[in-house]
Design a protein around this motif. Structure first.
Motif: not given
Length: 240
Positions: A72-89
């Protein structure tokens, strides 16, 4: 262990609060051995993210998930990276995965709530904040109350927002975002004495920005204190 990637996530909410801090991060419980290859890649991914090297951060975090798809921590971290990059989906997909694999972890729930609020899904965000607060072992409930208050402010639910800001301040009287917004709310509800008290508390912790100096000026005018009002007006003019 503390990670800065959630600190950065929280900072986004702080900025929203002040145009309308960073806090610590306790690692989610749903994770493998801290010395496992997957967790080592998570730590490297976070380190690259902190350096704003998003490509390498993505590479390491994707590798961690390939090694342990339910981490789960890996998914959460990856999600934040994508969010920061503007890749909302992509961010949404991985936040959902983190909740799926750690449905009772308050850190994971808070992370997802923060993302939902940033996306404008305020009601759903509040559901996740409430689930986070329902966990009696969560170490920093004041940060969740503050996040919830900011989200409710953005949804124009001011009475509920005040309840959360007060809850945050009851745990930690130096929560600057809560103090800031309580000053705004009190001034807007024609409670100048309360607004003054919150402004004074805030000013002992940080410099007042243009918006808060304007509110402070208006509050002192309302209270008939021209000397204090003029002091705030002088500070305002220096910012112009």
């Amino acid at each position: 262990m503390k990670h800065c990637f959630l600190c950065l996530s929280m900072m986004l909410l702080v900025a929203c609060a002040q145009t309308g801090p960073a806090t610590g991060y306790d690692e989610p419980t749903n994770r493998s051995d801290p010395n496992s290859p997957a967790m080592l890649n998570v730590r490297m991914g976070v380190a690259y993210f902190e350096r704003q090297d998003y490509d390498l951060a993505l590479e390491k975090l994707k590798r961690a998930i390939a090694m342990d798809p339910k981490l789960a921590i890996a998914h959460s971290a990856l999600a934040l990276v994508y969010s920061t990059m503007g890749a909302g989906n992509e961010a949404s997909k991985h936040y959902k995965a983190s909740v799926k694999f750690a449905p009772n972890d308050p850190i994971i729930l808070n992370n997802y709530g923060t993302f939902l609020c940033q996306q404008g899904d305020y009601k759903k965000a509040l559901e996740f904040y409430q689930r986070t607060l329902a966990n009696p072992f969560y170490k920093t409930p004041e940060t969740v109350h503050e996040n919830a208050g900011v989200c409710l402010m953005k949804d124009d639910l001011f009475d509920e927002a005040e309840r959360h800001f007060r809850a945050a301040l009851s745990v930690n009287p130096e929560m600057t975002v809560s103090l800031y917004n309580m000053a705004i709310l009190s001034a807007g509800q024609d409670r100048p004495l309360k607004a003054r008290a919150f402004i004074q508390r805030l000013s002992r912790l940080q410099a007042l920005d243009e918006r808060m100096l304007t509110v402070a000026y208006q509050v002192e005018r309302k209270l008939g204190n021209e000397n204090e009002a003029n002091k705030y007006l002088t500070q305002l003019r220096k910012l112009k």
